[in-house]
Design a protein around this motif. Structure first.
Motif, PDB file in Angstrom:
ATOM      1  N   PRO A  49       0.835  -1.207   0.000  1.00  0.00           N
ATOM      2  CA  PRO A  49       0.000   0.000   0.000  1.00  0.00           C
ATOM      3  C   PRO A  49       0.869   1.256   0.000  1.00  0.00           C
ATOM      4  O   PRO A  49       1.933   1.288   0.626  1.00  0.00           O
ATOM      5  N   ILE A  50       0.427   2.260  -0.698  1.00  0.00           N
ATOM      6  CA  ILE A  50       1.163   3.519  -0.764  1.00  0.00           C
ATOM      7  C   ILE A  50       1.131   4.202   0.592  1.00  0.00           C
ATOM      8  O   ILE A  50       2.151   4.653   1.100  1.00  0.00           O
ATOM      9  N   VAL A  51      -0.048   4.277   1.180  1.00  0.00           N
ATOM     10  CA  VAL A  51      -0.211   4.866   2.510  1.00  0.00           C
ATOM     11  C   VAL A  51      -1.412   4.204   3.177  1.00  0.00           C
ATOM     12  O   VAL A  51      -2.371   3.837   2.501  1.00  0.00           O
ATOM     13  N   THR A  52      -1.319   4.016   4.481  1.00  0.00           N
ATOM     14  CA  THR A  52      -2.402   3.386   5.230  1.00  0.00           C
ATOM     15  C   THR A  52      -2.843   4.305   6.366  1.00  0.00           C
ATOM     16  O   THR A  52      -2.147   5.266   6.709  1.00  0.00           O
ATOM     17  N   GLN A  53      -3.970   3.956   6.969  1.00  0.00           N
ATOM     18  CA  GLN A  53      -4.452   4.735   8.102  1.00  0.00           C
ATOM     19  C   GLN A  53      -3.452   4.727   9.257  1.00  0.00           C
ATOM     20  O   GLN A  53      -3.230   5.748   9.902  1.00  0.00           O
ATOM     21  N   SER A  54      -2.846   3.575   9.511  1.00  0.00           N
ATOM     22  CA  SER A  54      -1.879   3.507  10.614  1.00  0.00           C
ATOM     23  C   SER A  54      -0.633   4.344  10.310  1.00  0.00           C
ATOM     24  O   SER A  54      -0.051   4.937  11.224  1.00  0.00           O
ATOM     25  N   MET A  55      -0.236   4.418   9.055  1.00  0.00           N
ATOM     26  CA  MET A  55       0.887   5.282   8.686  1.00  0.00           C
ATOM     27  C   MET A  55       0.550   6.734   8.997  1.00  0.00           C
ATOM     28  O   MET A  55       1.355   7.449   9.602  1.00  0.00           O
ATOM     29  N   VAL A  56      -0.618   7.171   8.598  1.00  0.00           N
ATOM     30  CA  VAL A  56      -1.043   8.546   8.856  1.00  0.00           C
ATOM     31  C   VAL A  56      -1.054   8.801  10.357  1.00  0.00           C
ATOM     32  O   VAL A  56      -0.540   9.829  10.835  1.00  0.00           O
ATOM     33  N   ASN A  57      -1.618   7.875  11.125  1.00  0.00           N
ATOM     34  CA  ASN A  57      -1.643   8.020  12.587  1.00  0.00           C
ATOM     35  C   ASN A  57      -0.229   8.176  13.157  1.00  0.00           C
ATOM     36  O   ASN A  57       0.003   9.020  14.028  1.00  0.00           O
ATOM     37  N   ASN A  58       0.699   7.356  12.664  1.00  0.00           N
ATOM     38  CA  ASN A  58       2.078   7.423  13.145  1.00  0.00           C
ATOM     39  C   ASN A  58       2.749   8.737  12.765  1.00  0.00           C
ATOM     40  O   ASN A  58       3.502   9.305  13.568  1.00  0.00           O
ATOM     41  N   TYR A  59       2.512   9.226  11.561  1.00  0.00           N
ATOM     42  CA  TYR A  59       3.111  10.493  11.133  1.00  0.00           C
ATOM     43  C   TYR A  59       2.613  11.636  12.013  1.00  0.00           C
ATOM     44  O   TYR A  59       3.387  12.509  12.407  1.00  0.00           O
ATOM     45  N   VAL A  60       1.329  11.627  12.335  1.00  0.00           N
ATOM     46  CA  VAL A  60       0.769  12.668  13.206  1.00  0.00           C
ATOM     47  C   VAL A  60       1.338  12.513  14.614  1.00  0.00           C
ATOM     48  O   VAL A  60       1.802  13.485  15.228  1.00  0.00           O
ATOM     49  N   LYS A  61       1.335  11.293  15.120  1.00  0.00           N
ATOM     50  CA  LYS A  61       1.823  11.014  16.478  1.00  0.00           C
ATOM     51  C   LYS A  61       3.278  11.433  16.647  1.00  0.00           C
ATOM     52  O   LYS A  61       3.669  11.954  17.695  1.00  0.00           O
ATOM     53  N   ASN A  62       4.085  11.215  15.602  1.00  0.00           N
ATOM     54  CA  ASN A  62       5.513  11.544  15.663  1.00  0.00           C
ATOM     55  C   ASN A  62       5.814  12.986  15.259  1.00  0.00           C
ATOM     56  O   ASN A  62       6.984  13.356  15.122  1.00  0.00           O
ATOM     57  N   GLY A  63       4.777  13.782  15.042  1.00  0.00           N
ATOM     58  CA  GLY A  63       4.971  15.194  14.722  1.00  0.00           C
ATOM     59  C   GLY A  63       5.515  15.463  13.337  1.00  0.00           C
ATOM     60  O   GLY A  63       6.066  16.531  13.082  1.00  0.00           O
ATOM     61  N   MET A  64       5.363  14.508  12.437  1.00  0.00           N
ATOM     62  CA  MET A  64       5.857  14.684  11.070  1.00  0.00           C
ATOM     63  C   MET A  64       4.893  15.495  10.214  1.00  0.00           C
ATOM     64  O   MET A  64       5.297  16.055   9.201  1.00  0.00           O
ATOM     65  N   MET A  65       3.648  15.504  10.610  1.00  0.00           N
ATOM     66  CA  MET A  65       2.633  16.279   9.910  1.00  0.00           C
ATOM     67  C   MET A  65       1.636  16.803  10.931  1.00  0.00           C
ATOM     68  O   MET A  65       1.494  16.216  12.005  1.00  0.00           O
ATOM     69  N   PRO A  66       0.974  17.913  10.623  1.00  0.00           N
ATOM     70  CA  PRO A  66       0.008  18.482  11.572  1.00  0.00           C
ATOM     71  C   PRO A  66      -1.150  17.527  11.835  1.00  0.00           C
ATOM     72  O   PRO A  66      -1.567  16.774  10.957  1.00  0.00           O
ATOM     73  N   ALA A  67      -1.663  17.593  13.027  1.00  0.00           N
ATOM     74  CA  ALA A  67      -2.801  16.764  13.417  1.00  0.00           C
ATOM     75  C   ALA A  67      -4.065  17.247  12.719  1.00  0.00           C
ATOM     76  O   ALA A  67      -4.175  18.425  12.353  1.00  0.00           O
ATOM     77  N   PRO A  68      -5.022  16.343  12.529  1.00  0.00           N
ATOM     78  CA  PRO A  68      -6.296  16.760  11.942  1.00  0.00           C
ATOM     79  C   PRO A  68      -7.049  17.666  12.915  1.00  0.00           C
ATOM     80  O   PRO A  68      -6.795  17.659  14.115  1.00  0.00           O
ATOM     81  N   ILE A  69      -7.952  18.439  12.364  1.00  0.00           N
ATOM     82  CA  ILE A  69      -8.810  19.297  13.176  1.00  0.00           C
ATOM     83  C   ILE A  69     -10.194  18.659  13.191  1.00  0.00           C
ATOM     84  O   ILE A  69     -10.838  18.543  12.147  1.00  0.00           O
ATOM     85  N   LYS A  70     -10.604  18.214  14.358  1.00  0.00           N
ATOM     86  CA  LYS A  70     -11.885  17.512  14.515  1.00  0.00           C
ATOM     87  C   LYS A  70     -11.997  16.340  13.528  1.00  0.00           C
ATOM     88  O   LYS A  70     -13.001  16.169  12.840  1.00  0.00           O
ATOM     89  N   LYS A  71     -10.919  15.546  13.457  1.00  0.00           N
ATOM     90  CA  LYS A  71     -10.842  14.357  12.595  1.00  0.00           C
ATOM     91  C   LYS A  71     -10.924  14.677  11.109  1.00  0.00           C
ATOM     92  O   LYS A  71     -11.207  13.805  10.287  1.00  0.00           O
TER      93      LYS A  71
END
Length: 170
Positions: A49-71
């Protein structure tokens, strides 16, 4: 060899959407992932997979990308995720984080950093087909080309790491 030549022509015509062409909508995570896949798939090789939900979660958790606003994710998170998706192929997560931070600061905005990344990525892919990399006619010579490209990749990655280290010392 015809397959390689065809692929090189396709990658030479590849373009990424610029900042103003990214949707400025509140997206759910699955919509965000679908867009990234749509933008990256033309040059993606492999079945993973190019990108998965868990990848996105990890990128946000590790401060690599801004967190979502209200999901919900917006243009800025989409730009970050596109860049991370490319860079994770050749850099560690810490290197990506430092690189994105330094480029965003140097270029004074996420928009400028993202558009610059798009320009550079497209130019790099176009250079592959403009005889910067000699493509042998004989299939047996492909192994020699692989060694040449791998050693160039290592040298480039080494230089990138050094530059990131210099940036941290400043």
């Amino acid at each position: 060899m015809n397959e390689l030549q065809t692929w090189l022509k396709q990658t030479a015509n590849y373009t990424l959407p610029r900042w103003n062409n990214l949707p400025d909508l509140a997206l759910y995570k699955d919509q965000l992932i679908t867009l990234v896949e749509q933008y990256v798939k033309p040059v993606w090789i492999g079945e993973a997979p190019i990108v998965t939900q868990s990848m996105v979660n990890n990128y946000v958790k590790n401060g690599m990308m801004p967190a979502p606003i209200k999901k919900r994710y917006h243009r800025e998170q989409l730009a970050y995720l596109i860049v991370i998706t490319f860079l994770k192929q050749v850099m560690s997560m810490d290197e990506i984080k430092r690189g994105i931070e330094s480029e965003t600061i140097a270029l004074k905005s996420v928009e400028s950093a993202y558009n610059t990344f798009c320009d550079k990525q497209e130019a790099a892919l176009q250079n592959l087909s403009t005889n910067k990399v000699p493509v042998p006619e004989d299939t047996e010579l492909l192994s020699s080309l692989v060694i040449d490209l791998v050693t160039r990749t290592f040298a480039t990655k080494l230089m990138t790491r050094k530059i990131l280290t210099i940036g941290n010392n400043d």
